[in-house]
Write a protein that holds these residues in place. Structure first.
Motif, PDB file in Angstrom:
ATOM      1  N   ALA A  83      38.185  40.025  34.678  1.00 41.41           N
ATOM      2  CA  ALA A  83      38.862  38.898  35.309  1.00 41.41           C
ATOM      3  C   ALA A  83      39.346  39.270  36.706  1.00 41.41           C
ATOM      4  CB  ALA A  83      40.033  38.443  34.457  1.00 41.41           C
ATOM      5  N   VAL A  84      39.104  38.385  37.663  1.00 44.81           N
ATOM      6  CA  VAL A  84      39.502  38.578  39.054  1.00 44.81           C
ATOM      7  C   VAL A  84      40.285  37.339  39.484  1.00 44.81           C
ATOM      8  CG1 VAL A  84      38.686  38.924  41.416  1.00 44.81           C
ATOM      9  CG2 VAL A  84      37.432  39.952  39.498  1.00 44.81           C
ATOM     10  N   HIS A  85      41.418  37.537  40.167  1.00 50.36           N
ATOM     11  CA  HIS A  85      42.277  36.415  40.507  1.00 50.36           C
ATOM     12  C   HIS A  85      42.349  36.206  42.014  1.00 50.36           C
ATOM     13  CE1 HIS A  85      43.274  36.582  36.330  1.00 50.36           C
ATOM     14  NE2 HIS A  85      43.899  37.745  36.435  1.00 50.36           N
ATOM     15  N   VAL A  86      42.344  34.931  42.410  1.00 47.49           N
ATOM     16  CA  VAL A  86      42.384  34.552  43.826  1.00 47.49           C
ATOM     17  C   VAL A  86      43.501  33.528  44.032  1.00 47.49           C
ATOM     18  CG1 VAL A  86      39.903  34.962  44.113  1.00 47.49           C
ATOM     19  CG2 VAL A  86      40.721  32.675  43.481  1.00 47.49           C
ATOM     20  N   PRO A  87      43.894  33.217  45.280  1.00 44.82           N
ATOM     21  CA  PRO A  87      44.980  32.256  45.527  1.00 44.82           C
ATOM     22  C   PRO A  87      44.673  30.874  44.956  1.00 44.82           C
ATOM     23  CG  PRO A  87      44.534  33.529  47.510  1.00 44.82           C
ATOM     24  CD  PRO A  87      43.447  33.870  46.536  1.00 44.82           C
ATOM     25  N   ASN A  88      45.737  30.185  44.536  1.00 43.66           N
ATOM     26  CA  ASN A  88      45.573  28.827  44.021  1.00 43.66           C
ATOM     27  C   ASN A  88      45.703  27.809  45.156  1.00 43.66           C
ATOM     28  OD1 ASN A  88      48.405  28.173  44.386  1.00 43.66           O
ATOM     29  ND2 ASN A  88      48.851  29.311  42.512  1.00 43.66           N
ATOM     30  N   THR A  89      45.806  26.538  44.810  1.00 43.12           N
ATOM     31  CA  THR A  89      45.741  25.471  45.816  1.00 43.12           C
ATOM     32  C   THR A  89      47.089  24.811  46.082  1.00 43.12           C
ATOM     33  OG1 THR A  89      45.108  23.825  44.157  1.00 43.12           O
ATOM     34  CG2 THR A  89      43.324  24.996  45.274  1.00 43.12           C
ATOM     35  N   ASN A  90      48.176  25.550  45.944  1.00 42.59           N
ATOM     36  CA  ASN A  90      49.503  24.988  46.169  1.00 42.59           C
ATOM     37  C   ASN A  90      49.757  24.836  47.670  1.00 42.59           C
ATOM     38  OD1 ASN A  90      52.155  24.194  46.203  1.00 42.59           O
ATOM     39  ND2 ASN A  90      52.936  25.912  44.986  1.00 42.59           N
ATOM     40  N   PHE A  91      49.512  23.639  48.195  1.00 39.21           N
ATOM     41  CA  PHE A  91      49.651  23.379  49.630  1.00 39.21           C
ATOM     42  C   PHE A  91      51.094  23.539  50.096  1.00 39.21           C
ATOM     43  CE2 PHE A  91      49.775  20.199  53.240  1.00 39.21           C
ATOM     44  CZ  PHE A  91      49.088  21.019  54.133  1.00 39.21           C
ATOM     45  N   TYR A  92      52.041  23.292  49.212  1.00 43.20           N
ATOM     46  CA  TYR A  92      53.456  23.462  49.562  1.00 43.20           C
ATOM     47  C   TYR A  92      53.757  24.911  49.933  1.00 43.20           C
ATOM     48  CZ  TYR A  92      58.563  22.935  49.117  1.00 43.20           C
ATOM     49  OH  TYR A  92      59.918  22.903  49.354  1.00 43.20           O
ATOM     50  N   ARG A  93      52.972  25.844  49.391  1.00 44.41           N
ATOM     51  CA  ARG A  93      53.158  27.269  49.675  1.00 44.41           C
ATOM     52  C   ARG A  93      51.977  27.827  50.473  1.00 44.41           C
ATOM     53  NH1 ARG A  93      58.426  28.286  49.243  1.00 44.41           N
ATOM     54  NH2 ARG A  93      59.311  27.376  47.340  1.00 44.41           N
ATOM     55  N   ILE A 127      36.239  34.591  37.755  1.00 41.49           N
ATOM     56  CA  ILE A 127      37.263  34.423  38.776  1.00 41.49           C
ATOM     57  C   ILE A 127      38.166  33.253  38.385  1.00 41.49           C
ATOM     58  CG2 ILE A 127      37.674  33.844  41.199  1.00 41.49           C
ATOM     59  CD1 ILE A 127      34.949  35.224  41.776  1.00 41.49           C
ATOM     60  N   THR A 128      39.474  33.510  38.412  1.00 37.04           N
ATOM     61  CA  THR A 128      40.453  32.447  38.174  1.00 37.04           C
ATOM     62  C   THR A 128      41.513  32.520  39.269  1.00 37.04           C
ATOM     63  OG1 THR A 128      41.898  33.792  36.754  1.00 37.04           O
ATOM     64  CG2 THR A 128      40.081  32.607  35.691  1.00 37.04           C
ATOM     65  N   ARG A 129      42.465  31.593  39.225  1.00 40.15           N
ATOM     66  CA  ARG A 129      43.442  31.478  40.310  1.00 40.15           C
ATOM     67  C   ARG A 129      44.812  32.012  39.899  1.00 40.15           C
ATOM     68  NH1 ARG A 129      41.904  25.286  41.900  1.00 40.15           N
ATOM     69  NH2 ARG A 129      42.768  24.968  39.824  1.00 40.15           N
ATOM     70  N   THR A 130      45.576  32.474  40.866  1.00 41.62           N
ATOM     71  CA  THR A 130      46.888  33.046  40.590  1.00 41.62           C
ATOM     72  C   THR A 130      47.799  32.036  39.903  1.00 41.62           C
ATOM     73  OG1 THR A 130      47.593  32.442  42.823  1.00 41.62           O
ATOM     74  CG2 THR A 130      46.824  34.701  42.483  1.00 41.62           C
ATOM     75  N   ARG A 174      38.360  31.843  49.486  1.00 41.54           N
ATOM     76  CA  ARG A 174      38.849  33.055  48.817  1.00 41.54           C
ATOM     77  C   ARG A 174      38.048  33.323  47.547  1.00 41.54           C
ATOM     78  NH1 ARG A 174      40.334  32.337  52.792  1.00 41.54           N
ATOM     79  NH2 ARG A 174      38.687  33.850  53.060  1.00 41.54           N
ATOM     80  N   ILE A 175      37.536  32.258  46.926  1.00 43.20           N
ATOM     81  CA  ILE A 175      36.685  32.440  45.755  1.00 43.20           C
ATOM     82  C   ILE A 175      35.351  33.052  46.158  1.00 43.20           C
ATOM     83  CG2 ILE A 175      35.413  31.223  43.939  1.00 43.20           C
ATOM     84  CD1 ILE A 175      37.798  29.363  43.659  1.00 43.20           C
ATOM     85  N   GLU A 176      34.754  32.541  47.233  1.00 41.66           N
ATOM     86  CA  GLU A 176      33.491  33.131  47.685  1.00 41.66           C
ATOM     87  C   GLU A 176      33.708  34.575  48.128  1.00 41.66           C
ATOM     88  OE1 GLU A 176      29.490  31.841  49.911  1.00 41.66           O
ATOM     89  OE2 GLU A 176      31.331  31.161  50.891  1.00 41.66           O
ATOM     90  N   GLU A 177      34.812  34.828  48.768  1.00 43.91           N
ATOM     91  CA  GLU A 177      35.137  36.195  49.195  1.00 43.91           C
ATOM     92  C   GLU A 177      35.203  37.126  47.983  1.00 43.91           C
ATOM     93  OE1 GLU A 177      39.286  37.352  50.594  1.00 43.91           O
ATOM     94  OE2 GLU A 177      38.203  37.083  52.494  1.00 43.91           O
TER      95      GLU A 177
END
Length: 440
Positions: free
Chosen positions: A160-170, A127-130, A189-192
């Motif tokens: 590979a599975v992608h989840v939301p990143n941590t951009n608080f501005y968005r 799992i990685t982030r968008t 979202r990673i646990e999900e």
């Protein structure tokens, strides 16, 4: 050329960088630029460090090359010991590579084989982030979540599975005022994803301490603590991809130290030698190494130039230089000065967000500060590439105009820099960004 529109130079000369000294570079026409990107997040100690040149020269005379396939060399042994001693927790095993993508490939392959050796052969997914970038080899590219980089080379390595990143501005609107709640949501979202894919199929989570692509995206408070708990709960390895963030970029030797979490594997490269010779390393916990430690088990993986003796000698000299010149301390003392200097540009209407940590920051550009409306693809082409990137080059500031996610300008100055260089950066940025806004 790498990541380059070749047609740009069909009828124009290629900018050619000829020399460097300290935090500055000069092109073949004699024009000077402030290198506000450390080459490519690499030249931590700055240009012209004679001690690194001498370390390479001395090692070349003694032993210019020998592989570490069933053999060792003194520089590789010494550097491995030094990295293991400095790495957090029980990350005491070092697998050398030539660079960052190879370190990422190593970590994924190691995770897969580890679970095969420990009776869980179905665990292979990652799992990685968008928008995250983890490299361009086939495996690392599968982990990379930048669609434009992948499409020409599909199908890629599965898993590979992608989840939301941590951009608080968005952040989603309902979380936009609570950074801690946003951090819990992002980790959730990673646990999900682990539960959706099935814990028996997921081997690892790969995350950067501060995500590069998308613009120096830092973790929200508590994010890594929650992520470590999630990984432990589901027997999933936590890989800290520190190809950019290790070796002082955040003011600590490793990014995991900055945010107080313990990964199972750290992938690293770039600043390990300050770019004076190619080298990468995957630093691995004793637990992951255990099934390989005895008997006839082999990790059937390696690189000709991994652990190159000259590169390792340079890496050792680079770490000596870090200590002698207190480069980590310089970053820690000045990171808030850099932040404040860049924050001072928020009065320019095109500046939407300023974010990052250590000596690794980005400015996100917007059409409207109030609504945070971003630019379209066509507008990015005209504004970010046509105005901003061109203007920075013309004014002698080397940094990165990046639109892999939302449009940003990235900065990662050499660790030797301080307020004088920050002011020079900000002065050029103010001129270029103001001009771009006025021409919209």
């Amino acid at each position: 050329m790498h990541f380059t529109r070749m047609g740009t130079y069909e009828h124009a000369p290629v900018p050619t960088i000829e020399r460097g000294d300290g935090a500055y570079i000069w092109d073949s026409n004699g024009k000077r630029y402030l290198d506000a990107l450390s080459g490519l997040f690499v030249v931590q100690a700055g240009y012209g460090r004679e001690e690194l040149v001498q370390a390479a020269t001395t090692q070349m005379r003694k032993l210019p090359f020998f592989p570490i396939w069933s053999y060792a060399t003194p520089p590789a042994v010494e550097l491995a010991e030094r990295l293991a001693a400095a790495a957090p927790g029980d990350l005491n095993r070092v697998f050398f590579t030539s660079g960052g993508a190879e370190a990422v490939e190593t970590a994924w392959k190691l995770a897969k084989q580890y679970f095969r050796l420990t009776g869980k052969p179905g665990k292979y997914k990652v799992i990685t982030r968008t928008v995250a970038y983890h490299g361009t080899t086939q495996g690392a590219l599968a982990l990379t979540a930048v669609p434009g980089f992948k499409q020409a080379f599909e199908p890629l390595v599965p898993g590979a599975v992608h989840v939301p990143n941590t951009n608080f501005y968005r952040a989603p609107e309902h979380l936009a005022d609570d950074e801690k709640a946003f951090g819990r949501w992002a980790a959730g979202r990673i646990e999900e994803a682990i539960l959706m894919e099935g814990p028996d199929s997921v081997a690892a989570v790969f995350v950067e301490p501060v995500q590069n692509a998308g613009g120096s995206i830092p973790p929200p408070p508590g994010y890594f603590e929650t992520l470590r708990e999630i990984c432990d709960r589901h027997d999933v390895l936590l890989v800290s991809d520190e190809v950019i963030c290790a070796y002082g970029r955040l003011g600590t030797l490793f990014g995991a130290d900055k945010y107080g979490y313990l990964p199972d594997i750290i992938t690293s490269a770039k600043g390990l030698t300050s770019g004076y010779s190619p080298l990468g390393a995957a630093i691995v916990s004793d637990r992951i190494f255990e099934p390989f430690r005895t008997g006839t088990t082999v990790f059937p993986h390696g690189y000709t130039f991994g652990g190159h003796p000259v590169s390792c000698a340079v890496g050792l000299a680079n770490l000596d230089l870090f200590e002698r010149d207190d480069l980590l301390g310089n970053v820690s003392r000045n990171e808030n000065v850099l932040r404040a200097t860049l924050d001072g540009l928020r009065d320019i209407p095109i500046v939407g967000d300023v974010r990052g940590d250590g000596y690794f920051f980005s400015i996100e550009l917007v059409k409207d500060q109030g609504t945070r409306e971003s630019f379209s693809k066509a507008e990015n082409e005209r504004v970010l590439k046509g105005m901003v990137a061109k203007g920075l080059y013309e004014h002698g500031l080397y940094c990165r105009a990046d639109d892999r996610g939302d449009p940003v300008v990235q900065f990662a100055p050499p660790l030797i820099c301080g307020p004088a260089e920050f002011d020079e950066m900000a002065g050029i940025l103010r001129t270029v960004l103001t001009d771009a806004w006025n021409r919209l």
